[in-house]
Design an enzyme around this catalytic site. Structure first.
Site, PDB file in Angstrom:
ATOM      1  N   GLU A  44       1.684   5.353   8.807  1.00  0.00           N
ATOM      2  CA  GLU A  44       0.863   4.724   7.596  1.00  0.00           C
ATOM      3  C   GLU A  44      -0.494   4.909   7.779  1.00  0.00           C
ATOM      4  O   GLU A  44      -1.245   5.178   6.523  1.00  0.00           O
ATOM      5  CB  GLU A  44       1.028   3.599   8.279  1.00  0.00           C
ATOM      6  CG  GLU A  44       0.269   2.616   7.759  1.00  0.00           C
ATOM      7  CD  GLU A  44       0.303   0.665   7.639  1.00  0.00           C
ATOM      8  OE1 GLU A  44       0.038  -0.048   7.440  1.00  0.00           O
ATOM      9  OE2 GLU A  44       0.724   0.516   9.220  1.00  0.00           O
ATOM     10  N   ASP A  48      -1.653   6.381   3.538  1.00  0.00           N
ATOM     11  CA  ASP A  48      -2.024   5.917   2.516  1.00  0.00           C
ATOM     12  C   ASP A  48      -2.822   6.605   1.656  1.00  0.00           C
ATOM     13  O   ASP A  48      -3.185   6.518   0.495  1.00  0.00           O
ATOM     14  CB  ASP A  48      -2.917   4.727   3.609  1.00  0.00           C
ATOM     15  CG  ASP A  48      -4.341   4.576   2.577  1.00  0.00           C
ATOM     16  OD1 ASP A  48      -3.669   3.268   1.955  1.00  0.00           O
ATOM     17  OD2 ASP A  48      -5.781   4.369   2.540  1.00  0.00           O
ATOM     18  N   GLU A 119       3.582   2.839   3.170  1.00  0.00           N
ATOM     19  CA  GLU A 119       2.737   3.816   3.228  1.00  0.00           C
ATOM     20  C   GLU A 119       3.488   5.396   4.921  1.00  0.00           C
ATOM     21  O   GLU A 119       3.208   6.207   4.157  1.00  0.00           O
ATOM     22  CB  GLU A 119       1.355   3.070   3.972  1.00  0.00           C
ATOM     23  CG  GLU A 119       0.645   2.594   2.791  1.00  0.00           C
ATOM     24  CD  GLU A 119      -0.123   2.014   2.851  1.00  0.00           C
ATOM     25  OE1 GLU A 119      -1.161   1.499   2.350  1.00  0.00           O
ATOM     26  OE2 GLU A 119      -0.542   1.935   4.658  1.00  0.00           O
TER      27      GLU A 119
END
Length: 233
Positions: A44, A48, A119
């Site tokens: 994640e 991002d 993400e």
């Protein structure tokens, strides 16, 4: 996760993994594993950044006439948690997310956890197939939202933005109803609401009919999750 679910996910996202372990890890929330390093948290974090650069490149190439401020506003809306969770829900991928017993049925699965899943999935595709594959997934997933944005938000043309979204995603055109007016003839204000099909959105007041309709469209866009509530009107 069983192999059948992994293959179903690949069909949905349009990418076949060489390393199933990466895909599997992307769909494991920290509450579902004993060691958090085995969850999708690290993916994640990485995803991002990949999402941000993929969106920036797409906007830079698609809107050569817009300045930094316009592009920044659109990018902020696209990479927001709300938009990312909408993408996951649209793809119906949240049902494959493994969570702990205490998280089952939580609203977070369709909110912050869904956004984190997107993400993580982007990072997994990047690690498995490189940036071009990750970028393709991002652009394909966000394409209709990017088209709807088209900097209308930056210029305050919320009616145009709502019309594009409604026509592309709902198959109809918004209409505006005047609900009330107040004040003397030389200083009236008007109340309007946006209506899409049978759905009526929160009304708004304006110093003239055009302003009231723009503000009503703004309220509809917030309700639909197209823009964030803290955007300026």
């Amino acid at each position: 996760m069983n192999p059948e679910d992994l293959r179903e996910i690949e069909k949905i996202i349009g990418y076949k993994f060489k390393d199933d372990a990466l895909l599997d890890q992307a769909f494991h929330h920290s509450s579902s594993v004993q060691n958090r390093v085995l969850s999708n948290e690290r993916l994640e974090f990485f995803g991002d950044a990949i999402l941000s650069i993929a969106i920036c490149e797409a906007l830079f190439n698609r809107f050569p006439q817009y300045l930094e401020g316009d592009l920044t506003k659109i990018k902020s809306m696209l990479v927001s948690r709300r938009t990312c969770s909408r993408i996951i829900k649209k793809l119906c991928l949240q049902e494959y997310l493994a969570v702990g017993k205490g998280m089952a049925g939580s609203r977070a699965i369709t909110g912050s956890l869904a956004a984190g899943l997107l993400e993580a999935l982007i990072a997994a595709i990047y690690l498995d197939g490189g940036f071009e594959q990750a970028k393709k997934f991002v652009v394909d997933s966000f394409d209709s939202i990017i088209s709807a944005a088209d900097a209308e938000q930056s210029h305050g043309n919320y009616k145009s933005m709502l019309q594009q979204h409604a026509q592309q995603n709902i198959g109809t055109t918004p209409i505006y109803a005047m609900l009330d007016e107040k004040g003397p003839d030389h200083n009236k204000c008007f109340e309007a609401e946006a209506v899409i099909g049978a759905k009526h959105f929160k009304s708004a007041w304006g110093n003239n009919k055009k302003e009231a309709e723009q503000k009503a469209a703004f309220n509809a866009l917030i309700a639909l999750g197209i823009i964030e509530e803290d955007n300026e009107m």
